[in-house]
Design an enzyme around this catalytic site. Structure first.
Site, mmCIF file in Angstrom:
data_model
loop_
_atom_site.group_PDB
_atom_site.id
_atom_site.type_symbol
_atom_site.label_atom_id
_atom_site.label_comp_id
_atom_site.label_asym_id
_atom_site.label_seq_id
_atom_site.Cartn_x
_atom_site.Cartn_y
_atom_site.Cartn_z
ATOM 1 N N ASN A 7 -10.973 30.459 -31.381
ATOM 2 C CA ASN A 7 -10.205 30.632 -30.446
ATOM 3 C C ASN A 7 -8.776 29.697 -30.407
ATOM 4 O OD1 ASN A 7 -12.702 30.543 -27.791
ATOM 5 N ND2 ASN A 7 -11.607 32.245 -28.625
ATOM 6 N N ASP A 46 -17.154 34.810 -20.599
ATOM 7 C CA ASP A 46 -15.984 35.725 -21.481
ATOM 8 C C ASP A 46 -15.531 36.586 -20.105
ATOM 9 O OD1 ASP A 46 -14.389 36.665 -23.163
ATOM 10 O OD2 ASP A 46 -16.022 38.226 -24.026
HETATM 11 C C1 IPE Z 1 -16.256 33.755 -27.025
HETATM 12 O O1 IPE Z 1 -15.405 34.526 -26.380
HETATM 13 C C2 IPE Z 1 -15.889 32.510 -26.951
HETATM 14 C C3 IPE Z 1 -16.124 31.867 -25.580
HETATM 15 C C4 IPE Z 1 -16.376 32.362 -24.528
HETATM 16 C C5 IPE Z 1 -15.499 30.384 -25.482
HETATM 17 P P1 IPE Z 1 -14.133 35.334 -27.186
HETATM 18 O O2 IPE Z 1 -13.425 36.099 -26.394
HETATM 19 O O3 IPE Z 1 -13.674 34.236 -28.003
HETATM 20 O O4 IPE Z 1 -15.333 36.293 -28.016
HETATM 21 P P2 IPE Z 1 -14.722 37.579 -28.869
HETATM 22 O O5 IPE Z 1 -13.242 37.375 -29.847
HETATM 23 O O6 IPE Z 1 -14.422 38.588 -27.925
HETATM 24 O O7 IPE Z 1 -15.684 37.954 -29.834
HETATM 25 C C1 IPE Z 2 -13.201 33.482 -21.997
HETATM 26 O O1 IPE Z 2 -12.349 34.284 -21.468
HETATM 27 C C2 IPE Z 2 -12.465 32.295 -22.448
HETATM 28 C C3 IPE Z 2 -12.478 31.753 -23.754
HETATM 29 C C4 IPE Z 2 -12.734 32.315 -24.777
HETATM 30 C C5 IPE Z 2 -11.643 30.345 -23.890
HETATM 31 P P1 IPE Z 2 -11.281 35.328 -22.507
HETATM 32 O O2 IPE Z 2 -10.090 34.646 -22.344
HETATM 33 O O3 IPE Z 2 -11.736 35.458 -24.038
HETATM 34 O O4 IPE Z 2 -11.211 36.556 -21.745
HETATM 35 P P2 IPE Z 2 -10.864 37.793 -22.266
HETATM 36 O O5 IPE Z 2 -12.114 38.244 -23.193
HETATM 37 O O6 IPE Z 2 -9.636 38.103 -22.927
HETATM 38 O O7 IPE Z 2 -11.240 38.849 -21.155
HETATM 39 MG MG MG Z 3 -12.921 36.806 -24.536
#
Ligand code: IPE
Ligand code: IPE
Ligand code: MG
Length: 244
Positions: free
Chosen positions: A76, A28
């Site tokens: 997502n 993340d």
């Molecule tokens: C979890 O991260 C999913 C992945 C890393 C693929 P998110 O960014 O989607 O999670 P939330 O929305 O902060 O819980």
């Molecule tokens: C993780 O990074 C990748 C996915 C969930 C696909 P994020 O895109 O969730 O990054 P933040 O949480 O917005 O920083």
């Molecule tokens: Mg995230």
């Protein structure tokens, strides 16, 4: 990849007899990494995917047998179409560019999740690389795409109803999950500080040790992985028992 001084120091602290067999990572923080630099989120995703080139072979070198990476959750899909598309394209490119390295490092790619809902260009690349790497014995890389812990459980129930096994207990149930035949994660790492599971391996994480680091995924290095393993080695896993 050459060893840094820091990596050497951390490696010398490691108890080689207590390496977690299965490590799961919620990768993340790509978006925040980009935002901090005033860059589009997609730059963060590309940078994040590049980290895999270091982290996956390092995990194998440290003796981890199964690495499960959360790359795209069932939730997502609620993101802008452009971001989703860009992410899938970048993952496809990673697989295409890395297949030789995966072979060289004896990495077995095992995609998990409702893959049939992914765009066909990505499904095709995933099954091509899975086929090429299927006999590799170094490490299993479960790449979780369109994965949700609840969906994993619901799909397992559907398969159980179709198969009608004689006995249903926890052991047989877990055979119907995407991680069938694999031990549960010993260690769950989440980058970028969020203290939640976000619908990752709900069943499988029942007794995993959890390590949350404020480091954003695009900044996560093999030294950070070693820190997490060292942290894990300091834990006492009780599984409901009392201290000895
Ligand atoms: C979890 O991260 C999913 C992945 C890393 C693929 P998110 O960014 O989607 O999670 P939330 O929305 O902060 O819980
Ligand atoms: C993780 O990074 C990748 C996915 C969930 C696909 P994020 O895109 O969730 O990054 P933040 O949480 O917005 O920083
Ligand atoms: Mg995230």
């Amino acid at each position: 990849m050459p060893q840094s001084q820091k990596e050497k120091e951390l490696l010398s602290e490691l108890d080689k007899s207590r390496i977690p067999e299965h490590v799961a990572i919620i990768m993340d923080g790509n978006g925040r990494w980009a935002k901090k630099r005033g860059l589009p989120r997609m730059v963060g995703h590309r940078k994040g995917i590049k980290r895999l080139k270091e982290i996956v072979p390092a995990a194998k070198d440290y003796g981890i047998k199964i690495l499960t990476l959360f790359a795209f959750s069932t939730e997502n899909w609620n993101r802008p179409k452009r971001e989703i598309r860009g992410l899938f394209r970048a993952l496809e490119r990673y697989l295409r560019d890395e297949v030789e390295e995966l072979q060289k490092n004896s990495i077995h790619l095992h995609p998990i999740g409702r893959l049939e809902r992914l765009p066909s260009f990505l499904q095709e690349e995933l099954s091509r690389v899975e086929r090429i790497t299927k006999n590799n014995k170094g490490i299993i890389l479960n790449l979780a795409l369109n994965y949700g812990g609840r969906s994993d459980i619901v799909e397992a129930v559907k398969k159980i109803i179709a198969n009608r096994p004689e006995k249903i207990d926890e052991e047989t149930f877990s055979k119907y999950l995407y991680t069938s035949g694999q031990p549960d994660p010993d260690l769950l790492i989440r980058t970028s500080g969020e203290m939640r599971i976000s619908n990752f391996l709900l069943w499988q994480l029942a007794y995993s040790e959890i390590w949350v680091t404020p480091t954003l995924w695009p900044d996560f290095k093999k030294e950070d992985l070693l820190q997490a393993i060292l942290g894990y080695q300091k834990r006492e896993r009780r599984f409901g028992r009392i201290e000895k």
